[in-house]
Write an enzyme that holds these catalytic residues in place. Structure first.
Site, short mmCIF file in Angstrom:
data_model
loop_
_atom_site.label_atom_id
_atom_site.label_comp_id
_atom_site.label_asym_id
_atom_site.label_seq_id
_atom_site.Cartn_x
_atom_site.Cartn_y
_atom_site.Cartn_z
N CYS A 161 40.14 -17.56 13.23
CA CYS A 161 39.40 -16.62 12.38
C CYS A 161 39.32 -15.26 13.07
CB CYS A 161 37.99 -17.16 12.13
SG CYS A 161 36.93 -16.03 11.22
N ASP A 208 0.82 -1.21 0.00
CA ASP A 208 0.00 0.00 0.00
C ASP A 208 0.86 1.26 0.00
OD1 ASP A 208 -2.06 -1.70 0.14
OD2 ASP A 208 -2.70 -1.18 2.18
N SER A 209 1.97 1.22 0.75
CA SER A 209 2.80 2.41 0.87
C SER A 209 3.41 2.77 -0.49
CB SER A 209 3.91 2.19 1.89
OG SER A 209 4.63 1.03 1.59
N GLU A 210 3.73 1.75 -1.25
CA GLU A 210 4.30 1.95 -2.58
C GLU A 210 3.25 2.59 -3.49
OE1 GLU A 210 7.83 0.83 -4.83
OE2 GLU A 210 7.27 1.05 -2.73
N ASP A 259 -8.82 -0.67 8.16
CA ASP A 259 -8.31 -1.13 6.87
C ASP A 259 -9.13 -2.31 6.36
OD1 ASP A 259 -6.73 -1.15 4.70
OD2 ASP A 259 -4.97 -2.01 5.67
N CYS A 269 31.93 -21.26 10.23
CA CYS A 269 33.32 -21.20 9.83
C CYS A 269 34.08 -22.19 10.72
CB CYS A 269 33.84 -19.78 10.04
SG CYS A 269 35.63 -19.69 10.17
N LYS A 284 -8.71 4.75 11.14
CA LYS A 284 -8.95 4.45 9.72
C LYS A 284 -8.83 2.94 9.57
CE LYS A 284 -8.10 5.85 5.01
NZ LYS A 284 -8.08 4.53 4.42
N TYR A 337 -19.14 4.00 10.57
CA TYR A 337 -18.49 5.29 10.76
C TYR A 337 -19.30 6.50 10.27
CZ TYR A 337 -16.56 4.35 6.05
OH TYR A 337 -16.40 4.04 4.74
N LYS A 348 -2.27 9.32 7.68
CA LYS A 348 -1.72 7.97 7.55
C LYS A 348 -0.59 7.71 8.53
CE LYS A 348 -3.59 6.08 3.74
NZ LYS A 348 -3.11 4.98 2.97
N GLU A 396 -11.14 9.38 14.30
CA GLU A 396 -11.52 7.96 14.34
C GLU A 396 -10.36 7.14 13.81
OE1 GLU A 396 -14.96 7.69 11.78
OE2 GLU A 396 -15.82 9.44 12.78
N CYS A 412 38.30 -15.50 7.06
CA CYS A 412 39.58 -16.19 7.21
C CYS A 412 39.80 -17.27 6.17
CB CYS A 412 39.71 -16.78 8.61
SG CYS A 412 38.68 -18.24 8.85
N LYS A 425 -12.07 14.44 11.13
CA LYS A 425 -13.26 15.03 10.50
C LYS A 425 -13.67 16.29 11.26
CE LYS A 425 -14.93 10.37 9.38
NZ LYS A 425 -15.93 9.32 9.57
N ASP A 480 0.67 4.35 -2.50
CA ASP A 480 0.48 5.74 -2.07
C ASP A 480 1.53 6.64 -2.71
OD1 ASP A 480 -1.71 5.34 -0.55
OD2 ASP A 480 -0.65 5.25 1.38
N CYS A 508 35.04 -19.26 4.59
CA CYS A 508 34.70 -18.13 5.45
C CYS A 508 35.11 -16.81 4.78
CB CYS A 508 35.42 -18.28 6.78
SG CYS A 508 35.31 -16.82 7.82
#
Ligand code: IVH
Length: 691
Positions: free
Chosen positions: A452, A53-55, A139, A446, A137, A247, A334, A135, A431, A310, A57, A428
């Site tokens: 090492c 969702d953030s992408e 989802d 390792c 939000k 709501y 948000k 209120e 080393c 609101k 937005d 490793c």
């Protein structure tokens, strides 16, 4: 000029680039529109999102900003002013009496201020700085419900905002949706809007069942709710843990009700479930409540992605009206995204104190849950295989509260064509010794041991740490630098540092005072406890609890060093693997040398008071403590149990007598239940220890 409706081709992009600014802007807009449309369809119609969702937005914001900057270039099919996606066709289409609109967004205090300023600009002096109502939000999915003379008649989804789908039959299966409102029996038509969602617990249960059936699990509760509401067979919806939260009242509200908060109170009186209602007088109060919810959102039974703020007065709402598809009197504030997408550009292998080789994902730095994250642990090779992640992949990174960020999803559909599967390194990275992955272990190791340098360094850092020798003032970065300059190689060298005072001062530009401080901290650490000393040695498998148990069991270091495997096994918490590791540790000449050097340098401890447990009430019992206790620290609880003769162990096994479980108990609780180990709550424990 290119045809603005046709999909964007690479030729369009090329032309846009070469023919000037407007075309380049349009090309940018078109590519954003394309991405948003693909997402909208996947999200609203297929219930199977293609990005976080953030992408989404962010893409939407980029398009909005371009449209605001270049209003003449706005594309006729821009999804900015469109809500959702076209409805599906299997349900009857219903046109909303009043369109179901969406909300604008703000993301920080400045933007919240901006929103309130715009509200003020449209109000006269007497009306300015109105009261607001806040209120959660929720989802889920917006749904409109109609009641005729108190009887539930119809439920319709938002759809494209104008027309939605009739989901009345499915809505009837929502357990907390009132089907009959006795106190509204005189209202000809009542329209209530709200959100249908699946609470977190129900979502987890549903996904477990879905997985057991071999079906594809839902990406998140919202998609699960959407999928359930769209089931053509109401019996399926009936088995889904859907819930409705109201709501707003959109038709049929009494004229005596003048505010949004009062409308919600009335809904509650009618026996609708509503979310919290908070009335605030100014942006500062709004911000405080918002921050409080950011902190506590994880404790809620359902997911929320922000707050809705609101204007409280319904008359002012009316006066402010709408701008295109969004109300001027409300906005969504948000939360910082807890799950975001970014690119994992490399996977590096780190070597720990015990030689464990763990993969670390290097991320394109990104803000998650309010902080910038650039590394993420991938735990072990098995985790890489489970996630099927490669360098170059787009990944979702989740970080909630103070939890360590982790990769929750790999977007395989966006994988670059030339990426290659991750290989476990055969040697490793530090080393070059061979790496082994023991058959029944998750972690590769390792084999270089203290040869090492990475393991040497980590061993030093562990040795000085607070719960080990507690050499306060000798921080890890100094230590590493001394190590790199050859001043310390083994932990015993720390106690020879005073011989290098001059060098330390010039070497690190530390200044005489700081060097003195470090040296006195080292001196002070010589007086320790046997348990801390054993822990500081960094024997694999010997954590703090085991170290304490060993100290209790053997009473002095020489007996411990001389113990055979059988003797070691009598210690609580010590199983076959740890016993063997400890046994071998005390037989390695190098380790004996280091221990001798430490004692010669003056490291000592007071005599261990072995508790004679015989005759004590909890003699012979082994307890494990988990979770957070309200009345005391875990160390205190442990001491109390030990005083009553119990052994306290760090891990649960069939031999465990009882698990003392505080709040937020996690996997240990599950294990105790599985093994049938008695679980004791804090209150019962307090009675037991006589408090
Ligand atoms: S009021 C005119 N209140 O957010 C818009 N919406 O982005 C009225 N939502 O479609 C919406 N919780 O699905 C409102 N407490 C709440 C809400 C809420 C969630 C959703 C709703 C709406 C979307 C707008």
């Amino acid at each position: 000029m290119t045809d603005p409706i046709a999909p964007l081709t690479s030729k369009d992009i090329h032309n846009a680039k070469s023919t000037g600014n407007d075309d380049a802007i349009v090309a940018k807009m078109r590519s954003l529109i394309k991405a948003l449309k693909i997402h909208n369809h996947a999200y609203y119609v297929l219930d199977n999102p293609r990005m976080e969702d953030s992408e989404y937005d962010q893409l939407r914001r980029s398009l909005l900003e371009l449209e605001e900057q270049y209003p003449d270039l706005v594309q006729p099919d821009s999804p900015i002013n469109q809500v959702g996606d076209m409805p599906l066709s299997a349900f009857t289409q219903v046109t909303h009496d009043i369109p179901m609109l969406s909300l604008g967004n703000v993301f920080d205090y400045d933007e919240l201020h901006g929103f309130m300023r715009r509200v003020n600009d449209r109000l006269n002096d007497a009306q300015k700085n109105p009261e607001y109502e806040m209120e959660l939000k929720l989802d889920g999915l917006a749904v409109s419900l109609k009641y005729a003379y108190g009887k539930f008649m119809q439920a319709v989804t938002r759809g494209d905002g104008q027309t939605g789908e009739d989901i009345t039959q499915n809505a009837k299966t929502i357990h907390n949706l009132p089907k009959w409102l006795p106190t509204a029996s005189d209202i000809e038509l009542l329209e209530v809007r709200g959100e249908v969602l699946i609470p977190k617990a129900g979502f987890e249960r549903l996904n477990r069942l879905t997985e057991e059936k071999g079906d594809k699990t839902f990406a998140n509760p919202r998609n699960a709710a959407a999928g359930s509401l769209r089931q053509l067979d109401p019996c399926v919806a009936d088995n889904r843990p859907l819930a409705f939260y109201a709501y707003s009242v959109n038709q049929g509200l009494s004229e005596h009700i003048k505010t949004q908060s009062a409308a919600l109170e009335w809904l509650k009186f009618l026996e609708f479930e509503i979310s919290t209602v908070e009335v605030v007088q100014n942006p500062r109060e709004a911000q405080d409540y918002y921050e409080y919810m950011v902190e506590t959102r994880n404790d809620l039974p359902f997911e929320i992605d922000g707050m809705v703020i609101k204007v409280n007065s319904l008359a002012l709402q009316q006066q402010l009206g709408f701008l295109s598809r969004e109300p001027r009197w409300a906005t969504a504030y948000k939360f910082p995204a807890e799950t975001v997408m970014t690119r994992l550009h490399a996977i590096e292998w780190q070597v720990g104190r015990t030689g464990a080789i763990t993969p670390v994902g290097k991320l394109q730095p990104v803000k998650v849950g309010g902080v910038t994250v650039s590394n993420v642990t991938l735990h072990n090779f098995g985790e890489i295989q489970r996630l099927d992640v490669r360098a170059g992949d787009m990944v979702s990174v989740h970080r909630a509260g103070d939890v360590i960020p982790k990769v929750t999803r790999v977007w395989h559909e966006q994988r670059p064509a030339d990426s290659e599967p991750v290989q476990l390194p055969s040697t490793c990275p530090v080393c070059d010794s061979p790496v082994v992955l023991p058959e029944d272990e998750a972690l590769a190791r390792c084999t270089g041991g203290l040869f090492c340098p990475a393991q040497q360094q980590e061993a030093l850092i562990h040795f000085v740490s607070r719960r080990a020798m507690d050499i306060d003032g000798l921080g890890a970065s100094w230590l590493v630098s001394f190590f790199e300059h050859g001043l310390v190689k083994t932990v015993a060298d720390i106690y020879q540092l005073h011989k290098h005072q001059e060098e330390l001062i010039t070497l690190e530009k530390l200044g005489e005072k700081s060097v003195q401080n470090i040296l006195s901290a080292i001196e002070a650490s010589k007086h320790t406890t046997l348990a801390s000393f054993i822990y500081a040695l960094g024997i694999r498998g010997v954590g703090e609890t085991t170290a304490q148990n060993l100290a209790q069991q053997f009473g002095d270091l020489d007996s411990l060093m001389a113990a055979d495997i059988d003797k070691l096994l009598q210690t609580p918490d010590v199983g076959a693997i740890t016993a063997e590791l400890a046994y071998k540790f005390f037989r390695a000449p190098h380790n004996i040398e280091v221990i001798t050097a430490l004692r010669e340098a003056g490291v000592h401890w007071k005599k261990v008071e072995q508790v004679a447990s015989e005759g004590l009430p909890l003699d012979g019992q082994t307890w494990v403590i988990t979770g957070a206790l309200d009345s005391m620290a875990r160390d205190e609880a442990k001491a109390k149990l030990q005083a009553l003769g119990a052994k306290v162990s760090g891990s649960i096994s069939a031999k465990t007598t009882a698990l003392l479980a505080g709040g937020k108990a996690g996997s240990k609780m599950a294990k105790a239940e599985k093994l049938g180990v008695k679980v004791v709550g804090e209150e019962e424990f307090l009675v037991l220890v006589g408090e």
